[in-house]
Design an enzyme around this catalytic site. Structure first.
Site, PDB file in Angstrom:
ATOM      1  N   ALA A 157       0.827  -1.213   0.000  1.00  0.00           N
ATOM      2  CA  ALA A 157       0.000   0.000   0.000  1.00  0.00           C
ATOM      3  C   ALA A 157       0.864   1.266   0.000  1.00  0.00           C
ATOM      4  O   ALA A 157       2.011   1.240   0.445  1.00  0.00           O
ATOM      5  CB  ALA A 157      -0.906  -0.009   1.226  1.00  0.00           C
ATOM      6  N   PRO A 158       0.293   2.378  -0.482  1.00  0.00           N
ATOM      7  CA  PRO A 158       1.015   3.655  -0.516  1.00  0.00           C
ATOM      8  C   PRO A 158       0.739   4.484   0.744  1.00  0.00           C
ATOM      9  O   PRO A 158      -0.048   4.084   1.604  1.00  0.00           O
ATOM     10  CB  PRO A 158       0.411   4.325  -1.740  1.00  0.00           C
ATOM     11  CG  PRO A 158      -1.015   3.892  -1.705  1.00  0.00           C
ATOM     12  CD  PRO A 158      -1.035   2.506  -1.114  1.00  0.00           C
ATOM     13  N   TRP A 159       1.355   5.669   0.800  1.00  0.00           N
ATOM     14  CA  TRP A 159       1.265   6.492   2.017  1.00  0.00           C
ATOM     15  C   TRP A 159       0.172   7.552   1.944  1.00  0.00           C
ATOM     16  O   TRP A 159      -0.044   8.269   2.917  1.00  0.00           O
ATOM     17  CB  TRP A 159       2.606   7.179   2.295  1.00  0.00           C
ATOM     18  CG  TRP A 159       3.278   7.784   1.075  1.00  0.00           C
ATOM     19  CD1 TRP A 159       4.369   7.278   0.440  1.00  0.00           C
ATOM     20  CD2 TRP A 159       2.906   8.963   0.344  1.00  0.00           C
ATOM     21  NE1 TRP A 159       4.697   8.063  -0.644  1.00  0.00           N
ATOM     22  CE2 TRP A 159       3.821   9.115  -0.727  1.00  0.00           C
ATOM     23  CE3 TRP A 159       1.891   9.914   0.493  1.00  0.00           C
ATOM     24  CZ2 TRP A 159       3.746  10.163  -1.639  1.00  0.00           C
ATOM     25  CZ3 TRP A 159       1.807  10.957  -0.421  1.00  0.00           C
ATOM     26  CH2 TRP A 159       2.726  11.075  -1.466  1.00  0.00           C
ATOM     27  N   LYS A 183       1.861  -4.928   3.453  1.00  0.00           N
ATOM     28  CA  LYS A 183       3.016  -4.063   3.741  1.00  0.00           C
ATOM     29  C   LYS A 183       2.613  -2.620   3.460  1.00  0.00           C
ATOM     30  O   LYS A 183       2.496  -2.214   2.310  1.00  0.00           O
ATOM     31  CB  LYS A 183       4.232  -4.423   2.877  1.00  0.00           C
ATOM     32  CG  LYS A 183       5.485  -3.732   3.412  1.00  0.00           C
ATOM     33  CD  LYS A 183       6.588  -3.574   2.399  1.00  0.00           C
ATOM     34  CE  LYS A 183       6.428  -2.370   1.515  1.00  0.00           C
ATOM     35  NZ  LYS A 183       6.444  -1.077   2.208  1.00  0.00           N
ATOM     36  N   GLU A 186       6.492   2.720   4.111  1.00  0.00           N
ATOM     37  CA  GLU A 186       7.406   2.921   5.238  1.00  0.00           C
ATOM     38  C   GLU A 186       7.050   4.184   6.030  1.00  0.00           C
ATOM     39  O   GLU A 186       7.207   4.231   7.246  1.00  0.00           O
ATOM     40  CB  GLU A 186       8.847   3.110   4.744  1.00  0.00           C
ATOM     41  CG  GLU A 186       9.431   1.955   3.968  1.00  0.00           C
ATOM     42  CD  GLU A 186       9.151   2.045   2.467  1.00  0.00           C
ATOM     43  OE1 GLU A 186       7.982   2.260   2.092  1.00  0.00           O
ATOM     44  OE2 GLU A 186      10.085   1.890   1.672  1.00  0.00           O
ATOM     45  N   SER A 237       2.674   3.799  -7.255  1.00  0.00           N
ATOM     46  CA  SER A 237       2.999   4.483  -8.507  1.00  0.00           C
ATOM     47  C   SER A 237       3.088   3.485  -9.666  1.00  0.00           C
ATOM     48  O   SER A 237       3.328   2.292  -9.459  1.00  0.00           O
ATOM     49  CB  SER A 237       4.331   5.210  -8.354  1.00  0.00           C
ATOM     50  OG  SER A 237       5.343   4.285  -8.044  1.00  0.00           O
ATOM     51  N   GLU A 258      -3.301  -1.078  -8.756  1.00  0.00           N
ATOM     52  CA  GLU A 258      -3.946   0.246  -8.728  1.00  0.00           C
ATOM     53  C   GLU A 258      -2.831   1.272  -8.767  1.00  0.00           C
ATOM     54  O   GLU A 258      -2.106   1.434  -7.785  1.00  0.00           O
ATOM     55  CB  GLU A 258      -4.749   0.421  -7.435  1.00  0.00           C
ATOM     56  CG  GLU A 258      -5.899  -0.551  -7.258  1.00  0.00           C
ATOM     57  CD  GLU A 258      -7.076  -0.226  -8.139  1.00  0.00           C
ATOM     58  OE1 GLU A 258      -7.090   0.846  -8.780  1.00  0.00           O
ATOM     59  OE2 GLU A 258      -7.980  -1.065  -8.205  1.00  0.00           O
ATOM     60  N   CYS A 292      -4.722   9.997  -5.919  1.00  0.00           N
ATOM     61  CA  CYS A 292      -4.516   9.466  -7.269  1.00  0.00           C
ATOM     62  C   CYS A 292      -5.619   9.909  -8.228  1.00  0.00           C
ATOM     63  O   CYS A 292      -5.422   9.896  -9.441  1.00  0.00           O
ATOM     64  CB  CYS A 292      -4.420   7.950  -7.214  1.00  0.00           C
ATOM     65  SG  CYS A 292      -5.776   7.217  -6.301  1.00  0.00           S
ATOM     66  N   GLU A 397       2.565  12.651 -13.296  1.00  0.00           N
ATOM     67  CA  GLU A 397       1.901  12.766 -11.999  1.00  0.00           C
ATOM     68  C   GLU A 397       2.793  13.566 -11.048  1.00  0.00           C
ATOM     69  O   GLU A 397       3.924  13.171 -10.782  1.00  0.00           O
ATOM     70  CB  GLU A 397       1.659  11.362 -11.436  1.00  0.00           C
ATOM     71  CG  GLU A 397       0.788  11.361 -10.212  1.00  0.00           C
ATOM     72  CD  GLU A 397       0.500   9.957  -9.701  1.00  0.00           C
ATOM     73  OE1 GLU A 397       1.394   9.099  -9.734  1.00  0.00           O
ATOM     74  OE2 GLU A 397      -0.647   9.723  -9.259  1.00  0.00           O
TER      75      GLU A 397
HETATM   76  P1  NAD Z   1       5.196   3.971  -4.420  1.00  0.00           P
HETATM   77  O1  NAD Z   1       4.913   3.257  -5.672  1.00  0.00           O
HETATM   78  O2  NAD Z   1       6.482   4.673  -4.264  1.00  0.00           O
HETATM   79  O3  NAD Z   1       5.130   2.954  -3.183  1.00  0.00           O
HETATM   80  C1  NAD Z   1       3.970   2.184  -2.934  1.00  0.00           C
HETATM   81  C2  NAD Z   1       4.351   1.009  -2.065  1.00  0.00           C
HETATM   82  O4  NAD Z   1       5.221   0.162  -2.813  1.00  0.00           O
HETATM   83  C3  NAD Z   1       5.091   1.337  -0.779  1.00  0.00           C
HETATM   84  O5  NAD Z   1       4.602   0.515   0.258  1.00  0.00           O
HETATM   85  C4  NAD Z   1       6.531   0.964  -1.105  1.00  0.00           C
HETATM   86  O6  NAD Z   1       7.274   0.566   0.026  1.00  0.00           O
HETATM   87  C5  NAD Z   1       6.314  -0.225  -2.014  1.00  0.00           C
HETATM   88  N1  NAD Z   1       7.428  -0.561  -2.908  1.00  0.00           N
HETATM   89  C6  NAD Z   1       8.359   0.255  -3.430  1.00  0.00           C
HETATM   90  N2  NAD Z   1       9.208  -0.451  -4.217  1.00  0.00           N
HETATM   91  C7  NAD Z   1       8.784  -1.735  -4.189  1.00  0.00           C
HETATM   92  C8  NAD Z   1       9.238  -2.934  -4.794  1.00  0.00           C
HETATM   93  N3  NAD Z   1      10.293  -2.947  -5.596  1.00  0.00           N
HETATM   94  N4  NAD Z   1       8.566  -4.068  -4.542  1.00  0.00           N
HETATM   95  C9  NAD Z   1       7.484  -4.072  -3.738  1.00  0.00           C
HETATM   96  N5  NAD Z   1       7.015  -2.969  -3.131  1.00  0.00           N
HETATM   97  C10 NAD Z   1       7.645  -1.808  -3.357  1.00  0.00           C
HETATM   98  O7  NAD Z   1       3.941   4.919  -4.213  1.00  0.00           O
HETATM   99  P2  NAD Z   1       3.722   6.011  -3.073  1.00  0.00           P
HETATM  100  O8  NAD Z   1       4.682   7.116  -3.366  1.00  0.00           O
HETATM  101  O9  NAD Z   1       3.709   5.355  -1.732  1.00  0.00           O
HETATM  102  O10 NAD Z   1       2.213   6.466  -3.371  1.00  0.00           O
HETATM  103  C11 NAD Z   1       1.876   7.371  -4.344  1.00  0.00           C
HETATM  104  C12 NAD Z   1       1.458   6.673  -5.620  1.00  0.00           C
HETATM  105  O11 NAD Z   1       0.375   5.792  -5.362  1.00  0.00           O
HETATM  106  C13 NAD Z   1       0.955   7.630  -6.668  1.00  0.00           C
HETATM  107  O12 NAD Z   1       1.463   7.257  -7.918  1.00  0.00           O
HETATM  108  C14 NAD Z   1      -0.555   7.435  -6.640  1.00  0.00           C
HETATM  109  O13 NAD Z   1      -1.217   7.789  -7.805  1.00  0.00           O
HETATM  110  C15 NAD Z   1      -0.645   5.986  -6.345  1.00  0.00           C
HETATM  111  N6  NAD Z   1      -1.974   5.655  -5.797  1.00  0.00           N
HETATM  112  C16 NAD Z   1      -2.866   5.000  -6.607  1.00  0.00           C
HETATM  113  C17 NAD Z   1      -4.123   4.688  -6.135  1.00  0.00           C
HETATM  114  C18 NAD Z   1      -5.113   3.969  -6.992  1.00  0.00           C
HETATM  115  O14 NAD Z   1      -6.124   3.545  -6.471  1.00  0.00           O
HETATM  116  N7  NAD Z   1      -4.868   3.789  -8.274  1.00  0.00           N
HETATM  117  C19 NAD Z   1      -4.473   5.038  -4.826  1.00  0.00           C
HETATM  118  C20 NAD Z   1      -3.546   5.700  -4.036  1.00  0.00           C
HETATM  119  C21 NAD Z   1      -2.282   6.000  -4.537  1.00  0.00           C
END
Ligand code: NAD
Length: 509
Positions: A157-159, A183, A186, A237, A258, A292, A397
């Protein structure tokens, strides 16, 4: 930051494995800090590979009993979970605001009630799995469909909406009879851990919901590559989503992605201008633009363009940045200094190639309440015009409080520009003409198209992307489909030893 908001809650550790909080075993820790002032909220142990393995093992052990429980029993547990979340709503709101910097009015009125409503929805949905009617489709057999849980789900999940994203992942997975290891990001693991604790308190068996707090590259990849994880559900992302897809594909897991968004906001010349202006301000700034589905690109038909820009600029200037715990604060900081610097970088580069920064575009010093904003990750709401469709701020984005406005002439052009990015998560059309509205909802390539509004979500309807915004649906009955697999059961009703089709093998013997 008032440490009593978090208090001794995590003294037992910050991995939630097999029904309890546990310390991590990596020997490494991570600081969850408040992006409002950099103060420490909680020190968290980072998950080691052993912690990930222990969580997956717990989820695997719990699967037979949980997937075998009646939908009624699962529903009852989720109903209790909704009641516990309601009792603890203030607590969840405060910790969510502490770790993410979200204004307390947002966590109190949006994040937490939304999560409770999702939980109630999935309590009902657990009893309503659908499928095709059983029947004698061949004439010689009874065919039926079983919709079955998949196994252990690994979720990342994201933050930006830590609690809601945990809920969107955990609830449909467990409502359908799966067990899960989540997970969280962080930066923001605390409310996911509290959610797992609430699940245990609601009587959900140990091991059904596990949360590991670790880094993406290490704990995240260990989880999604794990041989005992049957499905991967990721929100984040597009860049990381591609990597997650690659890793998951090595063991041919079902994936649900997502991903990012770059939502267009299309204003036709018959729109209610005041509604469109208010809608654009709220939809671009919600959660400090870290949403998002946030409105990021407004396309405004030429006749309304100047008034729209002037109206949005005026409201942007009036937005109150300040202490997230002040109920009057409209906008908190971005989630981290790194995210703030990334947003500022987009705006500075746009300035460099001649964009017009109509409002904002800088880091403020003092909040409406006198808060010293220089300690936090604050950025003024920023309105940009004078850029081309292929500009970085239009195509990529930004994930911050930045709205770009471009003019268009014909309806065709407006709709074409709306579709002209790799993303397709959400969009809105603003018009009083029903034919224009219908055309926009048909032609815009996105998983959600609003008409005369932008942002609201409801538990009963799906949320998910088109194009590079990913695939799969969160929320709604559709998400139960994601977390189940369909089995065709075909049972002979003729009791014949030699079936008619055996001729292909036995011929006329
Ligand atoms: P991110 O992609 O940097 O990180 C998301 C998650 O992935 C975190 O928990 C991170 O620790 C984990 N991660 C990073 N590298 C990884 C790897 N190699 N393997 C497995 N896990 C890994 O995204 P973010 O910066 O936390 O959140 C913002 C992004 O999330 C934006 O792009 C936003 O659009 C997207 N988002 C999408 C939706 C949706 O429903 N489509 C909803 C909320 C956020």
């Amino acid at each position: 930051m008032d440490r009593t908001i978090v208090g001794a809650r995590f003294d037992a550790g910050a991995q939630y494995i097999d029904g309890a909080l546990r310390p991590g075993t990596s020997g490494e820790t991570f600081e969850v800090t408040s992006p409002a002032d950099g103060s420490l909220v909680q020190r968290v142990d980072l998950a080691s590979d052993d912690d990930v393995d222990a969580a997956v093992a717990a989820a695997k052990r719990a699967f037979p009993e949980w997937s075998g429980a009646t939908p009624g029993a699962r529903s009852e547990a989720l109903t209790k979970l909704a009641a516990i979340l309601t009792e603890r709503a203030d607590d969840f709101a405060r910790v969510e605001s502490a770790q993410s910097g979200k204004p307390i009015k947002l966590t109190t009125e949006f994040d937490v009630p939304g999560t409770i409503d999702n939980t109630s929805f999935f309590a009902g949905a657990a009893r309503n799995l659908e499928g095709k009617a059983a029947g004698e489709w061949s004439g010689l057999h009874t065919s039926s469909i079983r919709r079955e849980a998949i196994g252990v789900v690994g979720s990342i999940a994201p933050w930006n909406y830590p609690l809601q994203m945990a809920a969107w992942k955990i609830l449909p997975a467990i409502a359908a009879g799966n067990t899960i290891v989540l997970k969280p990001a962080e930066l923001t693991p605390l409310t996911s851990l509290m959610f797992a604790q609430a699940a245990t308190d609601a009587g959900i068996p140990d091991g059904v919901v596990n949360v590991i707090t670790g880094k993406g590259r290490s704990a995240g990849e260990r989880l999604i590559g794990h041989a005992d994880v049957s499905m991967v559900s990721f929100t984040g992302s597009t860049g990381v989503g591609k990597r997650v897809g690659e890793v998951a594909m090595q063991t041919v897991k079902r994936t649900h992605l997502e991903l990012g968004g770059k939502a267009p906001f299309v204003v036709f010349d018959d729109a209610d201008l005041e509604a469109a202006v208010h809608g654009a301000v709220a939809a671009s700034l919600i959660n400090t633009g870290q949403d998002c589905t946030a409105a990021t690109r407004a396309y405004v038909q030429r006749a309304l363009f100047d008034d729209f820009v002037a109206g949005v600029a005026e409201l942007f200037e009036a937005v109150r940045l300040g202490d997230p715990f002040n109920p009057q604060t409209d906008l908190g900081p971005l989630v981290s200094l790194r995210q703030r610097d990334s947003v500022a970088g987009f705006v500075d580069r746009a300035r460099g190639y001649g964009a017009n920064i109509v409002a904002g575009g800088f880091t403020p010093e003092k909040g409406h309440d006198g808060t010293d904003l220089t300690l936090g990750a604050y950025y003024r709401p920023t309105l940009i015009t004078g850029v081309a469709q292929d500009a970085e701020v239009v195509q990529q984005e930004i994930f911050g409080p930045v709205l770009v406005v471009l003019p268009f002439d014909s309806d065709e052009e407006g709709l074409r520009l709306a579709n002209d990015t790799p993303y397709g998560l959400a969009a809105s059309a603003w018009t009083r003409d029903t034919y224009r509205a219908l055309r926009a909802t048909r032609e815009i390539q996105a998983g959600c198209v609003w008409v005369n509004d932008h942002i609201p979500i409801i538990s009963e309807m799906p949320h998910g992307g088109y194009k590079a915004s990913g695939y799969g649906k969160d929320m709604s009955q559709y998400s139960l489909d994601e977390y189940t697999q369909v089995k065709h059961v075909m049972q002979d009703i003729t009791a014949l030893a030699r079936k008619d089709w055996h001729r292909t093998i036995f011929g006329d013997r």
